[in-house]
Scaffold this active site. Structure first.
Site, PDB file in Angstrom:
ATOM      1  CG  HIS A  56       2.808   1.294  17.508  1.00  0.00           C
ATOM      2  ND1 HIS A  56       1.697   0.476  17.580  1.00  0.00           N
ATOM      3  CD2 HIS A  56       2.716   1.911  16.297  1.00  0.00           C
ATOM      4  CE1 HIS A  56       0.971   0.587  16.481  1.00  0.00           C
ATOM      5  NE2 HIS A  56       1.574   1.464  15.689  1.00  0.00           N
ATOM      6  CD  GLU A  93       1.678  -2.161  19.585  1.00  0.00           C
ATOM      7  OE1 GLU A  93       1.010  -1.121  19.772  1.00  0.00           O
ATOM      8  OE2 GLU A  93       2.242  -2.405  18.511  1.00  0.00           O
ATOM      9  CB  ILE A 122       3.421   1.975   4.577  1.00  0.00           C
ATOM     10  CG1 ILE A 122       2.638   2.996   5.407  1.00  0.00           C
ATOM     11  CG2 ILE A 122       4.727   1.601   5.282  1.00  0.00           C
ATOM     12  CD1 ILE A 122       2.090   2.435   6.698  1.00  0.00           C
ATOM     13  NE  ARG A 128      -2.548  -1.912  13.667  1.00  0.00           N
ATOM     14  CZ  ARG A 128      -2.160  -0.673  13.385  1.00  0.00           C
ATOM     15  NH1 ARG A 128      -0.874  -0.418  13.196  1.00  0.00           N
ATOM     16  NH2 ARG A 128      -3.050   0.304  13.293  1.00  0.00           N
ATOM     17  N   GLY A 187       0.850  -1.187   0.000  1.00  0.00           N
ATOM     18  CA  GLY A 187       0.000   0.000   0.000  1.00  0.00           C
ATOM     19  C   GLY A 187       0.888   1.240   0.000  1.00  0.00           C
TER      20      GLY A 187
END
Length: 332
Positions: free
Chosen positions: A274, A256, A150, A227, A148
Protein backbone atom coordinates in the site's frame (compact mmCIF):
# COMPACT_ATOMS: atom_id res chain seq x y z
CA UNK A 1 -2.39 28.03 22.61
CA UNK A 2 -2.51 25.88 19.47
CA UNK A 3 -5.79 24.17 18.55
CA UNK A 4 -5.99 20.51 19.52
CA UNK A 5 -6.45 17.66 17.04
CA UNK A 6 -7.26 14.04 17.77
CA UNK A 7 -5.19 12.02 15.33
CA UNK A 8 -5.25 8.40 14.14
CA UNK A 9 -2.48 8.89 11.57
CA UNK A 10 1.06 7.65 12.16
CA UNK A 11 2.71 8.99 8.98
CA UNK A 12 5.61 11.18 10.20
CA UNK A 13 5.43 13.77 7.40
CA UNK A 14 1.78 14.54 8.12
CA UNK A 15 2.37 14.66 11.85
CA UNK A 16 5.38 16.97 11.55
CA UNK A 17 3.46 19.39 9.33
CA UNK A 18 0.39 19.43 11.58
CA UNK A 19 2.44 19.72 14.78
CA UNK A 20 3.68 23.15 13.69
CA UNK A 21 0.17 24.59 13.83
CA UNK A 22 -1.75 22.24 16.15
CA UNK A 23 -1.39 20.20 19.32
CA UNK A 24 -1.66 16.53 18.31
CA UNK A 25 -3.46 14.14 20.65
CA UNK A 26 -3.03 10.48 19.68
CA UNK A 27 -6.25 8.54 19.38
CA UNK A 28 -6.76 4.75 19.15
CA UNK A 29 -5.34 2.77 17.47
CA UNK A 30 -2.33 5.14 17.37
CA UNK A 31 -2.41 5.78 21.12
CA UNK A 32 -4.45 5.30 24.26
CA UNK A 33 -7.89 6.83 24.58
CA UNK A 34 -7.50 10.44 25.80
CA UNK A 35 -9.00 11.47 29.11
CA UNK A 36 -12.69 12.35 29.41
CA UNK A 37 -12.08 16.12 29.38
CA UNK A 38 -10.17 15.92 26.09
CA UNK A 39 -12.86 13.70 24.55
CA UNK A 40 -15.51 16.14 25.73
CA UNK A 41 -13.97 19.18 24.05
CA UNK A 42 -12.29 17.69 20.94
CA UNK A 43 -13.66 19.23 17.73
CA UNK A 44 -11.37 17.78 15.04
CA UNK A 45 -10.42 14.16 14.28
CA UNK A 46 -7.73 13.31 11.72
CA UNK A 47 -8.01 9.77 10.34
CA UNK A 48 -7.63 7.71 7.16
CA UNK A 49 -10.13 5.95 4.94
CA UNK A 50 -8.97 2.62 6.35
CA UNK A 51 -9.06 3.66 10.04
CA UNK A 52 -12.27 5.62 9.49
CA UNK A 53 -14.54 7.01 12.19
CA UNK A 54 -17.43 4.98 13.56
CA UNK A 55 -20.76 6.08 14.98
CA UNK A 56 -19.64 5.01 18.45
CA UNK A 57 -16.49 7.14 18.16
CA UNK A 58 -18.57 10.14 17.15
CA UNK A 59 -20.91 9.51 20.07
CA UNK A 60 -17.91 9.47 22.42
CA UNK A 61 -16.80 12.91 21.14
CA UNK A 62 -19.76 15.23 21.77
CA UNK A 63 -18.08 18.37 20.38
CA UNK A 64 -16.71 16.68 17.26
CA UNK A 65 -17.33 18.98 14.28
CA UNK A 66 -14.79 18.00 11.62
CA UNK A 67 -13.39 14.66 10.42
CA UNK A 68 -10.36 14.88 8.13
CA UNK A 69 -9.27 11.89 6.07
CA UNK A 70 -5.65 11.76 4.95
CA UNK A 71 -5.69 10.65 1.32
CA UNK A 72 -8.64 10.26 -1.01
CA UNK A 73 -10.43 7.35 0.67
CA UNK A 74 -13.08 7.70 3.39
CA UNK A 75 -14.88 4.36 3.11
CA UNK A 76 -14.83 3.55 6.84
CA UNK A 77 -16.19 6.90 7.98
CA UNK A 78 -19.84 6.49 8.98
CA UNK A 79 -21.29 9.23 6.77
CA UNK A 80 -24.83 8.63 7.96
CA UNK A 81 -23.77 9.30 11.54
CA UNK A 82 -21.76 12.34 10.46
CA UNK A 83 -24.77 13.71 8.57
CA UNK A 84 -27.04 13.25 11.58
CA UNK A 85 -24.57 15.07 13.81
CA UNK A 86 -23.84 17.82 11.30
CA UNK A 87 -20.16 16.83 11.24
CA UNK A 88 -18.19 18.01 8.22
CA UNK A 89 -16.03 15.34 6.54
CA UNK A 90 -13.14 16.25 4.24
CA UNK A 91 -10.63 14.17 2.30
CA UNK A 92 -7.46 14.70 0.26
CA UNK A 93 -9.19 14.82 -3.10
CA UNK A 94 -6.72 14.99 -5.98
CA UNK A 95 -3.54 15.01 -3.90
CA UNK A 96 -2.45 11.47 -4.71
CA UNK A 97 -4.07 10.77 -8.09
CA UNK A 98 -0.95 11.18 -10.21
CA UNK A 99 1.24 9.13 -7.89
CA UNK A 100 -1.27 6.28 -7.67
CA UNK A 101 -1.69 6.27 -11.45
CA UNK A 102 2.08 6.08 -11.89
CA UNK A 103 2.27 3.19 -9.43
CA UNK A 104 -0.62 1.36 -11.07
CA UNK A 105 1.15 1.46 -14.39
CA UNK A 106 4.43 0.44 -12.79
CA UNK A 107 2.66 -2.60 -11.33
CA UNK A 108 1.12 -3.45 -14.68
CA UNK A 109 4.50 -3.32 -16.39
CA UNK A 110 6.12 -5.30 -13.57
CA UNK A 111 3.63 -8.17 -13.73
CA UNK A 112 3.33 -8.24 -17.53
CA UNK A 113 7.09 -8.17 -18.06
CA UNK A 114 7.75 -10.35 -14.97
CA UNK A 115 10.31 -7.84 -13.70
CA UNK A 116 10.75 -9.43 -10.23
CA UNK A 117 11.74 -12.84 -11.64
CA UNK A 118 13.96 -11.36 -14.33
CA UNK A 119 15.65 -9.31 -11.61
CA UNK A 120 16.11 -12.37 -9.40
CA UNK A 121 17.54 -14.37 -12.30
CA UNK A 122 20.05 -11.63 -13.09
CA UNK A 123 21.07 -11.36 -9.43
CA UNK A 124 21.65 -15.13 -9.25
CA UNK A 125 23.88 -14.95 -12.30
CA UNK A 126 21.51 -17.18 -14.28
CA UNK A 127 21.06 -14.59 -17.03
CA UNK A 128 17.64 -15.42 -18.52
CA UNK A 129 17.67 -18.95 -17.16
CA UNK A 130 14.54 -20.81 -18.20
CA UNK A 131 12.35 -17.69 -18.21
CA UNK A 132 10.03 -17.19 -21.17
CA UNK A 133 9.42 -14.08 -23.28
CA UNK A 134 6.83 -11.76 -21.75
CA UNK A 135 4.02 -9.67 -23.31
CA UNK A 136 4.10 -5.89 -23.66
CA UNK A 137 1.24 -3.43 -23.10
CA UNK A 138 1.25 -1.93 -26.61
CA UNK A 139 -1.75 -3.12 -28.59
CA UNK A 140 -3.51 -4.57 -25.54
CA UNK A 141 -6.97 -3.58 -24.30
CA UNK A 142 -7.05 -1.92 -20.88
CA UNK A 143 -10.17 -1.89 -18.73
CA UNK A 144 -10.54 0.56 -15.83
CA UNK A 145 -12.75 -0.15 -12.83
CA UNK A 146 -13.40 3.40 -11.64
CA UNK A 147 -12.85 6.56 -13.63
CA UNK A 148 -12.23 9.25 -11.06
CA UNK A 149 -9.04 11.27 -10.83
CA UNK A 150 -6.86 8.17 -10.55
CA UNK A 151 -8.67 6.15 -13.20
CA UNK A 152 -8.58 8.94 -15.74
CA UNK A 153 -4.85 9.45 -15.21
CA UNK A 154 -4.19 5.72 -15.59
CA UNK A 155 -6.21 5.70 -18.80
CA UNK A 156 -4.23 8.59 -20.28
CA UNK A 157 -0.98 6.84 -19.44
CA UNK A 158 -2.32 3.71 -21.14
CA UNK A 159 -3.10 5.66 -24.30
CA UNK A 160 0.53 6.78 -24.38
CA UNK A 161 1.46 3.07 -24.36
CA UNK A 162 -0.77 2.46 -27.39
CA UNK A 163 -3.43 0.64 -25.41
CA UNK A 164 -7.16 0.72 -26.18
CA UNK A 165 -9.07 1.96 -23.12
CA UNK A 166 -12.55 1.19 -21.83
CA UNK A 167 -14.06 1.46 -18.37
CA UNK A 168 -16.82 0.58 -15.93
CA UNK A 169 -18.48 3.05 -13.56
CA UNK A 170 -22.01 3.28 -12.18
CA UNK A 171 -22.81 5.93 -14.78
CA UNK A 172 -20.99 6.77 -18.04
CA UNK A 173 -18.91 9.91 -18.34
CA UNK A 174 -19.88 11.56 -21.64
CA UNK A 175 -16.87 13.89 -21.42
CA UNK A 176 -14.48 10.96 -21.97
CA UNK A 177 -13.63 9.37 -25.33
CA UNK A 178 -13.52 5.79 -24.09
CA UNK A 179 -16.16 3.07 -24.19
CA UNK A 180 -18.25 2.50 -21.08
CA UNK A 181 -19.37 -0.98 -19.97
CA UNK A 182 -22.36 -1.49 -17.65
CA UNK A 183 -20.68 -4.09 -15.42
CA UNK A 184 -17.29 -5.33 -14.30
CA UNK A 185 -18.08 -8.70 -15.89
CA UNK A 186 -18.85 -7.20 -19.28
CA UNK A 187 -15.68 -5.10 -19.11
CA UNK A 188 -13.52 -8.08 -18.15
CA UNK A 189 -14.81 -10.06 -21.13
CA UNK A 190 -13.66 -7.28 -23.48
CA UNK A 191 -10.14 -6.50 -22.19
CA UNK A 192 -6.68 -7.99 -21.66
CA UNK A 193 -5.73 -6.00 -18.56
CA UNK A 194 -7.99 -4.84 -15.75
CA UNK A 195 -6.92 -2.06 -13.36
CA UNK A 196 -9.03 -1.36 -10.28
CA UNK A 197 -9.03 2.23 -9.03
CA UNK A 198 -12.45 2.42 -7.38
CA UNK A 199 -13.33 3.33 -3.77
CA UNK A 200 -14.06 0.67 -1.20
CA UNK A 201 -17.33 0.11 0.63
CA UNK A 202 -20.40 -2.06 0.33
CA UNK A 203 -21.16 -1.08 -3.28
CA UNK A 204 -17.82 -2.39 -4.58
CA UNK A 205 -17.25 -5.27 -2.12
CA UNK A 206 -15.89 -8.31 -4.05
CA UNK A 207 -16.81 -6.70 -7.36
CA UNK A 208 -13.86 -8.61 -8.81
CA UNK A 209 -14.98 -12.17 -8.11
CA UNK A 210 -14.49 -15.60 -9.69
CA UNK A 211 -16.75 -14.95 -12.74
CA UNK A 212 -14.97 -11.65 -13.48
CA UNK A 213 -11.56 -13.31 -13.22
CA UNK A 214 -12.70 -16.12 -15.51
CA UNK A 215 -13.95 -13.54 -18.01
CA UNK A 216 -10.56 -11.79 -17.92
CA UNK A 217 -9.05 -15.06 -19.10
CA UNK A 218 -5.76 -16.98 -19.08
CA UNK A 219 -3.83 -14.20 -20.84
CA UNK A 220 -5.31 -11.47 -18.66
CA UNK A 221 -3.69 -9.38 -15.92
CA UNK A 222 -5.32 -7.76 -12.88
CA UNK A 223 -3.97 -4.71 -11.01
CA UNK A 224 -5.59 -3.30 -7.86
CA UNK A 225 -4.70 0.13 -6.48
CA UNK A 226 -8.22 0.88 -5.20
CA UNK A 227 -9.18 -0.99 -2.03
CA UNK A 228 -8.45 -4.57 -1.06
CA UNK A 229 -12.13 -5.29 -0.40
CA UNK A 230 -12.96 -4.89 -4.09
CA UNK A 231 -11.18 -8.14 -5.01
CA UNK A 232 -12.29 -11.51 -3.63
CA UNK A 233 -8.94 -12.73 -2.33
CA UNK A 234 -9.88 -16.41 -2.19
CA UNK A 235 -11.13 -16.28 -5.78
CA UNK A 236 -7.94 -14.50 -6.86
CA UNK A 237 -5.69 -17.11 -5.24
CA UNK A 238 -7.58 -19.87 -7.00
CA UNK A 239 -7.46 -18.02 -10.33
CA UNK A 240 -3.69 -17.54 -10.03
CA UNK A 241 -3.17 -21.16 -8.99
CA UNK A 242 -5.32 -22.58 -11.78
CA UNK A 243 -4.05 -20.28 -14.53
CA UNK A 244 -7.50 -18.72 -14.91
CA UNK A 245 -5.62 -15.42 -15.32
CA UNK A 246 -1.97 -14.86 -16.25
CA UNK A 247 -1.05 -12.72 -13.27
CA UNK A 248 -1.96 -10.01 -10.80
CA UNK A 249 -0.37 -7.02 -9.10
CA UNK A 250 -1.70 -5.63 -5.83
CA UNK A 251 -0.93 -2.58 -3.74
CA UNK A 252 -3.97 -3.07 -1.47
CA UNK A 253 -5.29 -6.07 0.46
CA UNK A 254 -8.48 -7.15 2.19
CA UNK A 255 -7.06 -7.38 5.71
CA UNK A 256 -4.16 -4.94 5.70
CA UNK A 257 -1.44 -5.21 6.81
CA UNK A 258 -1.93 -8.98 6.75
CA UNK A 259 -1.41 -10.75 3.42
CA UNK A 260 -2.54 -14.39 3.24
CA UNK A 261 0.26 -16.93 2.87
CA UNK A 262 -1.52 -18.49 -0.11
CA UNK A 263 -1.34 -15.16 -1.90
CA UNK A 264 2.29 -14.53 -0.98
CA UNK A 265 3.23 -17.97 -2.30
CA UNK A 266 1.91 -17.33 -5.80
CA UNK A 267 4.74 -16.91 -8.36
CA UNK A 268 2.57 -14.94 -10.79
CA UNK A 269 1.82 -11.97 -8.56
CA UNK A 270 3.62 -8.71 -7.78
CA UNK A 271 2.84 -7.03 -4.46
CA UNK A 272 3.64 -3.72 -2.80
CA UNK A 273 2.55 -2.75 0.75
CA UNK A 274 0.00 0.00 0.00
CA UNK A 275 2.62 2.50 -1.13
CA UNK A 276 1.12 3.88 -4.35
CA UNK A 277 0.75 7.32 -2.77
CA UNK A 278 3.80 6.93 -0.52
CA UNK A 279 5.79 9.77 -2.06
CA UNK A 280 7.25 12.90 -0.47
CA UNK A 281 5.55 15.11 -3.05
CA UNK A 282 2.16 13.62 -2.19
CA UNK A 283 2.68 13.87 1.55
CA UNK A 284 3.74 17.51 1.31
CA UNK A 285 0.71 18.44 -0.81
CA UNK A 286 -1.65 16.35 1.30
CA UNK A 287 -0.41 17.80 4.58
CA UNK A 288 -0.84 21.35 3.26
CA UNK A 289 -4.41 20.63 2.10
CA UNK A 290 -5.24 18.96 5.40
CA UNK A 291 -3.94 21.92 7.40
CA UNK A 292 -5.77 24.41 5.18
CA UNK A 293 -9.08 22.55 5.54
CA UNK A 294 -8.76 22.57 9.33
CA UNK A 295 -7.81 26.25 9.47
CA UNK A 296 -10.70 27.23 7.23
CA UNK A 297 -13.18 25.22 9.26
CA UNK A 298 -12.03 26.56 12.61
CA UNK A 299 -12.30 30.12 11.27
CA UNK A 300 -15.88 29.53 10.12
CA UNK A 301 -15.15 29.38 6.39
CA UNK A 302 -16.10 26.68 3.84
CA UNK A 303 -13.65 23.79 3.58
CA UNK A 304 -11.92 23.06 0.28
CA UNK A 305 -12.50 19.34 -0.23
CA UNK A 306 -15.66 17.99 1.43
CA UNK A 307 -16.57 14.41 0.58
CA UNK A 308 -19.16 14.51 -2.22
CA UNK A 309 -21.92 12.88 -0.17
CA UNK A 310 -21.80 15.69 2.40
CA UNK A 311 -20.74 18.58 0.17
CA UNK A 312 -23.86 20.58 1.04
CA UNK A 313 -22.93 20.60 4.72
CA UNK A 314 -19.54 22.23 4.72
CA UNK A 315 -19.98 25.63 6.31
CA UNK A 316 -19.48 25.38 10.08
CA UNK A 317 -21.33 27.27 12.75
CA UNK A 318 -18.33 28.22 14.87
CA UNK A 319 -18.40 26.73 18.33
CA UNK A 320 -20.81 23.87 17.56
CA UNK A 321 -20.83 20.59 15.75
CA UNK A 322 -23.53 21.81 13.37
CA UNK A 323 -23.23 23.08 9.81
CA UNK A 324 -25.29 25.55 7.85
CA UNK A 325 -26.51 24.80 4.33
CA UNK A 326 -26.73 28.51 3.51
CA UNK A 327 -24.55 29.37 0.53
CA UNK A 328 -23.49 25.72 0.38
CA UNK A 329 -22.87 25.93 -3.33
CA UNK A 330 -19.92 28.21 -2.66
CA UNK A 331 -18.20 25.36 -0.80
CA UNK A 332 -18.41 22.86 -3.62
Amino acid sequence: MKPELLIKVGVPDYRRALAEAFTLIDYPPIGALPGPEMCRRARVLVTTGYAGASRSEMDALPALSLICCVGTGYENVDLAAARERGIVVVHGAGTNAGAVADHAFALLLAVMRDIPRFDASARRGDWRGALSPRPIPAGKRLGMIGMGGIGERVARRAVAFDMAVSYHTRTPRPDLPWRHFPSALALAEAVDCLIVAAPGGSQTYHMIDAPVLKALGPDGFLVNVGRGSIVDTAALVEALRAGTIAGAALDVFEDEPLIPEDLRAMPNIVMTPHVAAFAPEVQSTGASLLQRNIELFLSGQPVLTPVPELAARTIPVVGTGASSTDNAAAAV
